[in-house]
Design an enzyme around this catalytic site. Sequence first.
Site, PDB file in Angstrom:
ATOM      1  N   GLU A 105       0.836  -1.209   0.000  1.00 11.31           N
ATOM      2  CA  GLU A 105       0.000   0.000   0.000  1.00 11.31           C
ATOM      3  C   GLU A 105       0.868   1.255   0.000  1.00 11.31           C
ATOM      4  OE1 GLU A 105      -2.290  -1.557   3.404  1.00 11.31           O
ATOM      5  OE2 GLU A 105      -4.056  -1.008   2.236  1.00 11.31           O
ATOM      6  N   GLU A 125      -4.022  -9.214   4.228  1.00 12.91           N
ATOM      7  CA  GLU A 125      -4.799  -8.821   5.398  1.00 12.91           C
ATOM      8  C   GLU A 125      -5.997  -9.741   5.659  1.00 12.91           C
ATOM      9  OE1 GLU A 125      -3.569  -6.916   3.142  1.00 12.91           O
ATOM     10  OE2 GLU A 125      -2.741  -5.083   3.996  1.00 12.91           O
TER      11      GLU A 125
END
Length: 698
Positions: A105, A125
């Site tokens: 990210e 995640e």
Amino acid sequence: MTASYELRGNVAVITLNNPPVNGLGYETRKAAAAGIEQAEGDAAVVAVVITGAGKAFSGGADIREFGSPLALAEPNLLSLIGVIEGCTKPVIAAIHSVGMGGGLELALGCHYRIAAKGTSVALPEVKLGLLPGAGGTQRLPRALGLEPALNMIVSGEPVPSEMLAQIPGQKLFDRVVDADQLMDAALALAAEIAEKRPLPRVRDLSARHENAEAFLQFARNMVGGMSKNFPAPLRCVDAVAAATTMSFDAGMKAEREAFVALMQTPECGALRHAFFAERAASKIADVPADTPLRPINKVAVIGAGTMGGGISMNFLNAGIPVTMLETKQEALDRGVATIRKNYESQVKRGKLKADKYEQRMSLLSTTLDYADIGQADLVIEAVFEEIGVKQTVFKQLDAVMKPGAILASNTSTLDVNAIANFTQRPQDVVGMHFFSPANVMKLLEVVRGAATAKDVLATVMALAKKIKKTAVVSGVCDGFIGNRMIEQYSRQAGFLLDEGCSPAQVDRAAEKFGFAMGPFRMGDLAGNDIGWAIRKRRYLEKPNLHYSKSADRLCELGRYGQKTGAGWYDYQVGKRDAIPSTVVADLLDKHRAALGITPRKISDEEIVQRLVYALVNEGAHLLEEGIAQRASDIDMVYLAGYGFPMWRGGPMRYADQVGLFNVVHSMKRFAANPLDDAKFWQPAPLLARLAAQSKTFS
Ligand code: T1G
């Protein structure tokens, strides 16, 4: 623990440096943000490169901070990425080895990205019960396209950078280079684009798909069906959908709300617990992490049966040559044929490439002669579970194996110390208890004998990781960790039948709780005769330990389960569907009448509590006796080897969530049941102590 800043000509290089995987902890985020500000303030700097020290670009947010104020302390990950994306000078991410989670990210917030070939890229995640919470669900679809991005986010699986770079129209990687060219390529790119404006931002792209709505609906149906107990996957789909329907900022808001909500869920807590439990299990308190390992380049397996063949496949899959030894040629031929059949079915299902299959088979050799295996670095015995047979085998191994070879037994209950003493080298003897089917089940119990050398343990634990097993160290006791606990679980299942339950009722309650399979369906699958043999031994060893005799009555009818076409359930030929059996219902009625028991209605809650708390109490004994090193090891055994629901984190974690005081309180009720085992339900002293002090196992 932070990030370093240096100038390479007129390019500022910020290097993330938070071993072991550059987790984006508070100190690292702060130093990286400071680096960006320093570069912005230096007129001589024309561009910035961000890279990672050591074995990763970044493994993502520092999971060790989760649940602590540091996780959200400013600059939190979102703020750091905002600083990067808002930088007035071009920022290039130079990614090597691992770019995962928040690490990817962060790279997506950069203006350019260069990856080294073979870099593992993922947004994992979802495996922690979360979704990418720093813009991944909004930026990755824009950079990669809706479909590949959603697949990555919902699966959490790593993908090699060069594969992603081949996706038509992708904007994830500007370049993919050889690993040793990474920094030079980043500096060259910096020089190339230093003056180029406007700075390209992923947030300004749109998430491409010719029919987003239909694809997302299909994805929802698929994901919903596969994740009924996990809230995160569907929330991932919703967040990615927002990338196609909302503005970037609105999508970011939706992502954030979902992330914060998921962080609070018990499933997220359990999955994080399991993540650390698996890594903690690989550590042995008194064996230093830098213990020198014995090289394992050749393996021998004694026994070419179901277990021997499955065990052999693990090593073949890891590219390690195996010699399988048997006493008869036809046993060897059968064993090789079974391995071939297993691989061929994988090839048919597209799980294995044909050339890989041939390569693995080329690593397999067979022999009838012990002299042929003397040079193996590790030999694993997987012969009949009888101490006399083990003695014969280990005496022969002691005679032929080269000095320093590791001698392992796959025994599931026998005394590894006794086995070690059949040899002159007990320090080289260890238990390696695989679970059937050995080439599939992840759990490996590494049984530490009194004399087992520390480097033998360290070697086997490292080898377990290489063959993709979850290894847990157990001390020597009957049944080690898993089978010793499952015995109490099975005793409770039998008592529940005596008291009025049907096998289907107990199984339904256990499966509603989340077990992959209830105790009676599992018995029919594994073979009820296995438990029968253990109980016969138990009746001699511990005559006053009582069991329900219902399972014995069942076995006396030859109802061993699927392998005999009937067990606790009936089965139609060629089918595995468990059909409630009138024969078993009659058997139980007669059995209760003979005991003078009037069947009673038993709630699902009582069924689950008696099954699970039996595991917890026995687990507490194992901790006290030092058979298990830590409670999370016991959880790992049950998650990886016994189908305990992952989203509950394991029996000990579940007991912590229920509250040990409540567990002990329920046990008092079970102890008062005359048809149960009052002695067993006395809380293990450790459990009683923790409950009294309002503490937890972890
Ligand atoms: N944070 C902190 N420690 C970590 C870590 C992490 N992200 N990942 C690994 N470790 C530790 C691990 O506990 C072990 O420690 C050591 O590193 C080696 O791990 C906002 C919120 C990166 C592929 O889920 O998949 O970003 O036991 O044995 O086999 O969206 O670790 O040695 O003390 O596994 O080389 C998302 C999880 C976080 C990646 C390396 N990231 N890690 O594999 O080593 S959430 C992940 C892995 C997030 C944002 C969200 C693997 C690895 P110790 P290891 P490995």
